[in-house]
Structures are given as C-alpha cells and as structure tokens.
Design an enzyme around this catalytic site. Structure first.
Site, short mmCIF file in Angstrom:
data_model
loop_
_atom_site.label_atom_id
_atom_site.label_comp_id
_atom_site.label_asym_id
_atom_site.label_seq_id
_atom_site.Cartn_x
_atom_site.Cartn_y
_atom_site.Cartn_z
N ASN A 195 31.22 39.83 39.67
CA ASN A 195 30.44 39.61 38.45
C ASN A 195 29.34 40.67 38.38
OD1 ASN A 195 29.51 38.43 36.10
ND2 ASN A 195 29.02 36.44 37.01
N CYS A 222 28.61 43.04 29.61
CA CYS A 222 29.57 42.67 30.65
C CYS A 222 30.84 43.49 30.56
CB CYS A 222 29.91 41.19 30.52
SG CYS A 222 30.72 40.79 28.96
N HIS A 273 33.35 36.49 28.53
CA HIS A 273 32.75 37.28 29.61
C HIS A 273 33.80 38.18 30.25
CE1 HIS A 273 29.72 38.37 32.40
NE2 HIS A 273 30.15 37.66 33.42
N GLN A 283 23.66 43.36 34.90
CA GLN A 283 23.63 43.79 33.50
C GLN A 283 22.30 43.46 32.81
OE1 GLN A 283 26.98 40.90 32.62
NE2 GLN A 283 25.96 40.81 30.64
#
Ligand SMILES: *[C@@H]1O[C@H](CO)[C@@H](O)[C@H](O)[C@H]1NC(C)=O
Length: 339
Positions: free
Chosen positions: A303, A145, A282, A139
């Site tokens: 992630n 996110c 997140h 990102q």
C-alpha cells in the site's frame, strides 16, 4: 507532551530511582482517559489542530474510532486485527475522500496475456525478497494511489529486466500524465500511467522528480530525465484469481480494490478477510502471495499509506475466495507493465 513530562517528573521519577536499584521491576501503567490517549496520539503522529473547536470535533471521531477498533479486536472473531494508526481522527468518509483516488472502473480493455500458459507456479512468492520492491511510500492527503500503484509495478519490472532497483517518480505521473481522465491528486488509472510512461519513453527517478503530495505543473526538464522505461502494458484477464496468480508469479502487478471500509482504514495485521465490497476505489500493488502456517492463502499487497498502517505498510489479503471478483474485488481490474 508537556503533560507527560510534568507527570513523569513529579510522580514517577522518585519511584523510578527506587526501582532502579532492584533487579526486576514492573511498572503497571495506569489506565489513560480517552482525552489523554488522544493527546498521546497527537504527539506520536504530530497532529496539530487549528483551534479548540477543531480539536473537539476530532476528539469525538478519535473516540468513536478507538471504541470501534477495540470492540473489533476484543471480539477476536476474525483472522486480522485493527489498530489505532495515523488515520484514527478521520471519519471513514473523510479518509476515503483524502486518500484513495482510483477513478470509477473503466470498461475492461482486452490485451494479450503473456502468462496465460504458465504452469508449475510456485506456492509462494515475495518480490521484496527478490529485491524488486522499493520501501513503503506515503501518498499523503492526495488521491494519487493510482500513480503509486503503477510506479511500484514499474519499479518491479525495471528491476527484473535490468537488475537495478530504482525508486521512480509518482510526482511526474501526478503532474504530467493527462491521459484520458487522469487528474493527479483527483484520481486516475494505473493503465493510463503505464501508457504515459510508454509514450514519454521513460520515467524520472524519485530523487530527480520528488513527491510533493499535491498537484503541480509538469516539469518538462525533469520529464525528459529517464531512470527506467517500459514498452507498454497488459491487462490480467478479469475476475480470475488464477490468472492474477500467474501474473504475480512473474512480476509485481497493479491491482484495484475496494478499500472504502473502516476495517481497511484501521487494518493492522493478519490475513484480511473483509468487510469490503467491490466498489473499486484504491490502486495498490500485488507483490507476492503465500499461505499461513494454519492454511490461510493470501495475496501480499503493497500500500502507499506509510509504514504505520498495516504490517509495516503491507496487507495480506485473503486469496482464493468463493467470489470470482476476489477479496475486495482484487481480481477485477489488474494490469502490469512490460519491459
Ligand atoms: C497459449 O497456448 C495456446 C495453445 O497452444 C496458444 O494458441 C497461445 O498463443 C498461447 N499463448 C501465449 C501467450 O503464448
């Protein structure tokens, strides 16, 4: 780099040429000073500071972080390790400000839960092995996110329903999704991203509407290009790892976590057991679950911080903890798109 090359040519080359004639050799690395380690780290991650003052400031942060990471690993009291990654010259506050971007928890909306009556769940699942997960993305310095989380879950359900794994556009979400309080790099909600994709009747491919790690103006042309579509989304009943398991057994699921601590910033491998709280900041994607050889149950989480973080971009997070919220609040606010 110049420093290293000079050193190699003056001192090391004659030694190397002697050693080259032997069958075995072991060059004992000399202990680098913290300044040298910072320099090597800058080369490895392509970090450039605008002036010496900035370099001195970040050297100090780098040093503090390296000492924290090494003390943690030397203590060896946890089931996970920390590592000196691309974020090693950022304080935890800077890191959080630049990277996360999940908006403060909304009041939970109740939707139906299609997996509630599932029994006979597998003991492990890895959606990567089923071809439903695209490679790790990054990102960058943008609080998007939430878009990456929603897109990864959408890529998953699209593959499961059509058989095709297509990398989809986070930038379209960043630029075009103005649902409720979504603000691109300023943060947003995964559920709103699902709502946007539903109302837009689809989402563009990554290749059509590529990622820029910055806010932009919605490209109306590209917005009409649809590589995948969903018909809506549902929420996983809150504070239940059991319910989350039922959902993740069926498809990749967007989950919210508290990723605000240094242990998370520098996580490098193993089953993560915290430090973390439940201040959700997140958005990530649960793409599986399992159990280690020594009996530690975990969630497999994708992630969006590149592959230098964690286990090639993934983290395994402890599963079935005593708190109903789950580790780092992972069971508090999850949702998934429906085909
Ligand atoms: C689950 O089972 C209950 C009881 O049989 C039923 O009322 C409910 O509709 C079922 N839920 C789903 C999503 O099928």
């Amino acid at each position: 780099m110049a420093f290293l090359i000079a050193k190699l040519s003056i001192f090391t080359l004659p030694i190397l040429s002697i050693l080259a004639t032997q069958t075995t050799c072991r060059v004992v690395p000399e202990k680098l000073s913290m300044l040298e380690r910072h320099e090597q780290w800058m080369v490895r991650y392509g970090r450039v500071y605008k002036d010496n003052e900035e370099r001195v400031i970040h050297f100090k942060i780098f040093k503090d972080n390296v000492e924290f990471i090494e003390a943690f690993n030397e203590a060896g009291t946890r089931s996970y390790k920390l590592g000196i990654n691309a974020f090693a010259d950022q304080t935890n506050d800077e890191f959080k400000a630049a990277r996360n971007g999940l908006k403060v928890h909304k009041l939970p909306k109740i939707t139906s839960f299609r997996y509630e009556n599932m029994s006979a769940l597998p003991s492990s699942m890895d959606w990567r092995k089923k071809g439903a997960v695209t490679p790790i993305k990054d990102q960058g310095q943008c609080g998007s996110c939430w878009a990456f989380s929603a897109i990864a879950a959408t890529e998953g359900i699209n593959q499961l329903s059509t058989g095709k794994l297509i990398s989809l556009s986070e930038q379209e979400i960043v630029d075009c999704d103005k649902t409720s309080q979504d603000q691109g790099c300023g943060g947003g909600y995964m559920e709103d991203a699902f709502e946007f994709i539903t109302k837009n009747k689809g989402i563009a491919a990554e290749s059509t509407y590529p990622y820029k790690a910055a806010n932009g103006i919605c490209n109306k042309n590209e917005e009409t290009s649809h590589a995948a579509e969903i018909s809506g989304y549902e929420k996983v009943p809150i504070n239940s790892e059991k319910a989350l398991l039922k959902a993740v057994a069926n498809q990749p699921v967007s989950v919210s976590i508290d990723a605000g601590e240094m242990d998370f910033q520098f996580y490098s491998s193993g089953v993560f057991t915290g430090e973390c709280g439940t201040d959700l900041d997140h958005g990530v994607t649960a793409v599986g679950f399992g159990e280690t050889a020594d009996g530690k149950k975990y969630w497999l989480v994708k992630n969006s911080w590149g592959t230098s973080w964690g286990e090639e971009g993934y983290i395994r997070m402890e599963r079935d903890v005593s708190a109903k919220q789950g580790i780092c609040g992972i069971a508090m606010d999850s949702s998934y798109p429906i085909a």
